[in-house]
Design an enzyme around this catalytic site. Sequence first.
Site, PDB file in Angstrom:
ATOM      1  N   ASP A 102      39.868  55.718  39.598  1.00  0.00           N
ATOM      2  CA  ASP A 102      41.239  55.362  39.995  1.00  0.00           C
ATOM      3  C   ASP A 102      42.353  56.113  39.254  1.00  0.00           C
ATOM      4  O   ASP A 102      42.279  56.269  38.030  1.00  0.00           O
ATOM      5  CB  ASP A 102      41.521  53.875  39.711  1.00  0.00           C
ATOM      6  CG  ASP A 102      40.402  52.959  40.114  1.00  0.00           C
ATOM      7  OD1 ASP A 102      39.439  53.407  40.731  1.00  0.00           O
ATOM      8  OD2 ASP A 102      40.506  51.768  39.784  1.00  0.00           O
TER       9      ASP A 102
ATOM     10  N   GLN B  81      41.034  56.709  35.442  1.00  0.00           N
ATOM     11  CA  GLN B  81      39.805  56.157  34.903  1.00  0.00           C
ATOM     12  C   GLN B  81      38.820  57.301  34.652  1.00  0.00           C
ATOM     13  O   GLN B  81      38.555  58.116  35.547  1.00  0.00           O
ATOM     14  CB  GLN B  81      39.204  55.160  35.915  1.00  0.00           C
ATOM     15  CG  GLN B  81      40.049  53.922  36.100  1.00  0.00           C
ATOM     16  CD  GLN B  81      39.875  52.957  34.951  1.00  0.00           C
ATOM     17  OE1 GLN B  81      38.850  52.288  34.851  1.00  0.00           O
ATOM     18  NE2 GLN B  81      40.852  52.894  34.062  1.00  0.00           N
TER      19      GLN B  81
ATOM     20  N   SER C 219      41.803  49.688  35.199  1.00  0.00           N
ATOM     21  CA  SER C 219      43.030  50.223  35.786  1.00  0.00           C
ATOM     22  C   SER C 219      44.286  49.414  35.467  1.00  0.00           C
ATOM     23  O   SER C 219      44.219  48.227  35.151  1.00  0.00           O
ATOM     24  CB  SER C 219      42.871  50.316  37.303  1.00  0.00           C
ATOM     25  OG  SER C 219      41.966  51.345  37.595  1.00  0.00           O
TER      26      SER C 219
ATOM     27  N   ASP D 253      43.586  45.050  37.109  1.00  0.00           N
ATOM     28  CA  ASP D 253      44.437  46.096  37.681  1.00  0.00           C
ATOM     29  C   ASP D 253      45.904  45.662  37.820  1.00  0.00           C
ATOM     30  O   ASP D 253      46.465  45.658  38.928  1.00  0.00           O
ATOM     31  CB  ASP D 253      43.905  46.580  39.049  1.00  0.00           C
ATOM     32  CG  ASP D 253      42.409  46.864  39.030  1.00  0.00           C
ATOM     33  OD1 ASP D 253      41.873  47.124  37.942  1.00  0.00           O
ATOM     34  OD2 ASP D 253      41.786  46.824  40.109  1.00  0.00           O
TER      35      ASP D 253
HETATM   36  C1  FRU Z   1      38.442  50.194  41.465  1.00  0.00           C
HETATM   37  C2  FRU Z   1      38.035  49.609  40.126  1.00  0.00           C
HETATM   38  C3  FRU Z   1      39.132  48.779  39.528  1.00  0.00           C
HETATM   39  C4  FRU Z   1      38.807  48.820  38.077  1.00  0.00           C
HETATM   40  C5  FRU Z   1      38.312  50.228  37.914  1.00  0.00           C
HETATM   41  C6  FRU Z   1      37.243  50.406  36.883  1.00  0.00           C
HETATM   42  O1  FRU Z   1      37.826  51.391  41.753  1.00  0.00           O
HETATM   43  O2  FRU Z   1      36.846  48.857  40.257  1.00  0.00           O
HETATM   44  O3  FRU Z   1      39.234  47.494  40.070  1.00  0.00           O
HETATM   45  O4  FRU Z   1      39.907  48.553  37.288  1.00  0.00           O
HETATM   46  O5  FRU Z   1      37.805  50.623  39.163  1.00  0.00           O
HETATM   47  O6  FRU Z   1      37.010  51.777  36.655  1.00  0.00           O
END
Ligand code: FRU
Length: 444
Positions: free
Chosen positions: A3, A19, A64, A121
């Site tokens: 993300d 990420q 995130s 998030d």
């Molecule tokens: C979405 C997600 C988010 C989380 C992140 C972890 O792709 O699952 O909800 O914060 O990726 O990397």
Amino acid sequence: MNDPNGAIQYAGLYHLFYQHNPRGAFSASKHWAHVVSPDMLHWQQYPHALVPQPGSYDKDGCFSGCAVVHEGIPTLIYTGVDPQVQCLATSRDDLRTWQKHPANPVLPAPPPGLEVTGFRDPYAFRGEDGLWRILVGSGIRGVGGTALLYRSADLLHWQYLNPLLVGQAAETGRVWNCPSFFPLGGEHVLLVSGQPVWKPFTFTGAFDGRRLLPRASGLADHGGCLYAPQVFIDERGRVLLWGWLWESRPDEDILAAGWAGVMSFPRLLSLNADGTLASSPAPEVETLRRQSTTLAAQSLPEGQRVIPALRGGCLELRARFSPRGARRFGLRVFIEENGNCTRVGYDADLGEVFVDRSRAGISAKMAFGWPNPPFHSARLALDAGEALELRIFLDQSVIEVFSNHGVVLSSRVYPAQPDACTVGLFCEGGAAELLSLQAWQLAL
Ligand code: FRU
């Protein structure tokens, strides 16, 4: 990478976090990587902004979140795991390094009494009273995805208000990841990524300060490869989106390649009259245009052909077609010597623009299957006399297709030698007309 996180323009520069697992091309140990750019295209890598701290509230990952400036202090709001809790980090050196807040986790648990399927998030915006609002991606067990709305004066103390909107699990997933919420065209748009349907959903309507009353819903991307997009508003007031384009190849190929995931081009958002989201590439992208090729207007008889002059792994193609009586027509991209290619076109019978990877030139087997089918399409009704517009960006394994009304489909394919690939045309079930075609080599 996965993300995009913390997208923000600060003192003229665009900062994008994402990420990232520094240990390899697999999903684990989420750090916040950090890149900085004057134009959203040329990036400089900064040190990791957030690193999981063993033994602490983010020992299993820094998930995130978003970036804001609170009382002059750049602040990241992110999710520590496990369990999922919300945390802050601030910078005192123009976003170069980040210090986690001693009060972490500032939001240690979901609202009491609510059985949630996730709690992560955070996305912050200002309410009309000037106080912060924060949305946390979540879901109500047995019902569907939601974004939980909080209010805060200082980002440290948060008062739970209510779910901004609750979806139906069968339609938009059990849990909503990565909410973005923003004003656009006089209305408000909620963007969420629904799990396990793995799609970026949009809801457009009126926001009464507590709840979104949607009049329209749709997808931010129809290609099946874009997930967890984040929207931010830059210093010029432009509403911009970045999304994670995930892989379509098997894990063993990803590990062999040593990397996974790319960021989409930055996209400028607007609203169609029916409330659906319209995306176009940020105008900055045009600065990448180099040598150009033009094809004269011509009739497109049934069959397919190659445009010999048009070859390359990094291209922008801009074509306009008149359907005439043809059933299906469009462009063939990433044509390999053996004839394999990806078709990007329009189905006039169905009224759909599509990306067909079923004969994509691939270096290895594609990881097709749910949720990664070879064929993706989006409804696109053309008015009588309206030309089909295709604006296609190719970059080695990435295809981003922008069509009429800001409909966008992002896809991934893996030609063995992308730079040697050619471009062509196809037409089925009658003759269409190519009104114009211009192409550019793209380079940084
Ligand atoms: C979405 C997600 C988010 C989380 C992140 C972890 O792709 O699952 O909800 O914060 O990726 O990397």
